[in-house]
Design a protein around this motif. Sequence first.
Motif, PDB file in Angstrom:
ATOM      1  N   GLY A   1       0.792  -1.227   0.000  1.00  0.00           N
ATOM      2  CA  GLY A   1       0.000   0.000   0.000  1.00  0.00           C
ATOM      3  C   GLY A   1       0.824   1.275   0.000  1.00  0.00           C
ATOM      4  O   GLY A   1       0.358   2.319   0.444  1.00  0.00           O
ATOM      5  N   ILE A   2       2.043   1.227  -0.517  1.00  0.00           N
ATOM      6  CA  ILE A   2       2.907   2.410  -0.484  1.00  0.00           C
ATOM      7  C   ILE A   2       2.393   3.501  -1.408  1.00  0.00           C
ATOM      8  O   ILE A   2       2.451   4.673  -1.089  1.00  0.00           O
ATOM      9  N   GLY A   3       1.890   3.136  -2.581  1.00  0.00           N
ATOM     10  CA  GLY A   3       1.262   4.127  -3.458  1.00  0.00           C
ATOM     11  C   GLY A   3       2.214   4.790  -4.430  1.00  0.00           C
ATOM     12  O   GLY A   3       3.227   4.226  -4.835  1.00  0.00           O
ATOM     13  N   ASN A   4       1.893   6.021  -4.807  1.00  0.00           N
ATOM     14  CA  ASN A   4       2.649   6.734  -5.838  1.00  0.00           C
ATOM     15  C   ASN A   4       3.988   7.232  -5.300  1.00  0.00           C
ATOM     16  O   ASN A   4       4.098   7.600  -4.130  1.00  0.00           O
ATOM     17  N   ALA A   5       4.970   7.244  -6.212  1.00  0.00           N
ATOM     18  CA  ALA A   5       6.326   7.649  -5.834  1.00  0.00           C
ATOM     19  C   ALA A   5       7.006   8.294  -7.034  1.00  0.00           C
ATOM     20  O   ALA A   5       6.597   8.109  -8.177  1.00  0.00           O
ATOM     21  N   LYS A   6       8.055   9.041  -6.766  1.00  0.00           N
ATOM     22  CA  LYS A   6       8.838   9.738  -7.791  1.00  0.00           C
ATOM     23  C   LYS A   6      10.189   9.036  -7.937  1.00  0.00           C
ATOM     24  O   LYS A   6      10.860   8.760  -6.945  1.00  0.00           O
ATOM     25  N   VAL A   7      10.593   8.774  -9.183  1.00  0.00           N
ATOM     26  CA  VAL A   7      11.886   8.147  -9.465  1.00  0.00           C
ATOM     27  C   VAL A   7      12.984   9.208  -9.382  1.00  0.00           C
ATOM     28  O   VAL A   7      12.887  10.250 -10.024  1.00  0.00           O
TER      29      VAL A   7
ATOM     30  N   GLU B   1      22.289  -7.009  -5.542  1.00  0.00           N
ATOM     31  CA  GLU B   1      22.632  -8.348  -5.995  1.00  0.00           C
ATOM     32  C   GLU B   1      22.566  -8.361  -7.525  1.00  0.00           C
ATOM     33  O   GLU B   1      23.248  -7.592  -8.144  1.00  0.00           O
ATOM     34  N   ASP B   2      21.696  -9.143  -8.125  1.00  0.00           N
ATOM     35  CA  ASP B   2      21.635  -9.232  -9.589  1.00  0.00           C
ATOM     36  C   ASP B   2      20.446  -8.492 -10.184  1.00  0.00           C
ATOM     37  O   ASP B   2      20.103  -8.720 -11.342  1.00  0.00           O
ATOM     38  N   TYR B   3      19.809  -7.605  -9.440  1.00  0.00           N
ATOM     39  CA  TYR B   3      18.570  -6.978  -9.909  1.00  0.00           C
ATOM     40  C   TYR B   3      18.658  -5.457  -9.963  1.00  0.00           C
ATOM     41  O   TYR B   3      19.166  -4.817  -9.047  1.00  0.00           O
ATOM     42  N   LEU B   4      18.113  -4.904 -11.049  1.00  0.00           N
ATOM     43  CA  LEU B   4      18.030  -3.465 -11.235  1.00  0.00           C
ATOM     44  C   LEU B   4      16.716  -2.960 -10.650  1.00  0.00           C
ATOM     45  O   LEU B   4      15.659  -3.545 -10.885  1.00  0.00           O
ATOM     46  N   GLY B   5      16.795  -1.867  -9.912  1.00  0.00           N
ATOM     47  CA  GLY B   5      15.600  -1.232  -9.375  1.00  0.00           C
ATOM     48  C   GLY B   5      15.661   0.265  -9.587  1.00  0.00           C
ATOM     49  O   GLY B   5      16.655   0.798 -10.102  1.00  0.00           O
ATOM     50  N   VAL B   6      14.611   0.936  -9.209  1.00  0.00           N
ATOM     51  CA  VAL B   6      14.577   2.394  -9.269  1.00  0.00           C
ATOM     52  C   VAL B   6      14.577   2.937  -7.841  1.00  0.00           C
ATOM     53  O   VAL B   6      13.951   2.380  -6.946  1.00  0.00           O
ATOM     54  N   MET B   7      15.315   4.023  -7.639  1.00  0.00           N
ATOM     55  CA  MET B   7      15.325   4.701  -6.355  1.00  0.00           C
ATOM     56  C   MET B   7      14.151   5.672  -6.380  1.00  0.00           C
ATOM     57  O   MET B   7      14.038   6.498  -7.297  1.00  0.00           O
ATOM     58  N   VAL B   8      13.257   5.543  -5.421  1.00  0.00           N
ATOM     59  CA  VAL B   8      12.023   6.329  -5.404  1.00  0.00           C
ATOM     60  C   VAL B   8      11.762   6.872  -4.007  1.00  0.00           C
ATOM     61  O   VAL B   8      12.238   6.323  -3.017  1.00  0.00           O
ATOM     62  N   TYR B   9      10.990   7.964  -3.959  1.00  0.00           N
ATOM     63  CA  TYR B   9      10.474   8.382  -2.667  1.00  0.00           C
ATOM     64  C   TYR B   9       8.951   8.479  -2.796  1.00  0.00           C
ATOM     65  O   TYR B   9       8.432   9.028  -3.754  1.00  0.00           O
ATOM     66  N   PRO B  10       8.236   7.891  -1.829  1.00  0.00           N
ATOM     67  CA  PRO B  10       6.778   7.905  -1.863  1.00  0.00           C
ATOM     68  C   PRO B  10       6.243   9.329  -1.719  1.00  0.00           C
ATOM     69  O   PRO B  10       6.783  10.135  -0.975  1.00  0.00           O
TER      70      PRO B  10
ATOM     71  N   ALA C   1      13.947   5.014  -1.444  1.00  0.00           N
ATOM     72  CA  ALA C   1      13.927   3.570  -1.243  1.00  0.00           C
ATOM     73  C   ALA C   1      14.092   2.895  -2.604  1.00  0.00           C
ATOM     74  O   ALA C   1      13.855   3.507  -3.646  1.00  0.00           O
ATOM     75  N   LEU C   2      14.473   1.632  -2.599  1.00  0.00           N
ATOM     76  CA  LEU C   2      14.664   0.873  -3.827  1.00  0.00           C
ATOM     77  C   LEU C   2      13.414   0.053  -4.110  1.00  0.00           C
ATOM     78  O   LEU C   2      12.926  -0.669  -3.244  1.00  0.00           O
ATOM     79  N   ALA C   3      12.886   0.173  -5.328  1.00  0.00           N
ATOM     80  CA  ALA C   3      11.739  -0.623  -5.766  1.00  0.00           C
ATOM     81  C   ALA C   3      12.114  -1.314  -7.071  1.00  0.00           C
ATOM     82  O   ALA C   3      12.768  -0.723  -7.936  1.00  0.00           O
ATOM     83  N   PHE C   4      11.700  -2.550  -7.198  1.00  0.00           N
ATOM     84  CA  PHE C   4      12.028  -3.337  -8.376  1.00  0.00           C
ATOM     85  C   PHE C   4      10.884  -3.331  -9.384  1.00  0.00           C
ATOM     86  O   PHE C   4       9.743  -3.022  -9.046  1.00  0.00           O
TER      87      PHE C   4
END
Length: 103
Positions: A47-53, A60-69, A89-92
């Motif tokens: 339930g974190i909702g909308n965030a800005k990249v 590890e082996d995964y790319l994510g985007v750094m976002v703030y809710p 925070a990091l979201a995949f």
Amino acid sequence: MSFVRSQELPAYSTDRTAARTAEGLPIWTGAEPVPAIGDDVHIRVNGIGNAKVVGYGIQEDYLGVMVYPLDPPQWWIDQNGQPSPDKPALAFGAEIRCITKGA
């Protein structure tokens, strides 16, 4: 656990097979293309909702985007403090969907 943060989109792969391992590229797990810095995304988990990249991260082996809710639930604020671009925070990819193209 390794973590690398970047302001530029690194080379990545969407191939989750063993062949990808030889390339040494992080995996993007999203069905959509990787959002750009400034884009708005919706974080589906918890339930974190909308965030800005605001950047990119490889864990590890995964790319994510750094976002703030933009308007996180109270439990998120209790655990992390008020959201800001300075403490993202990091979201995949599998956890988000792009909702707008930002600037």
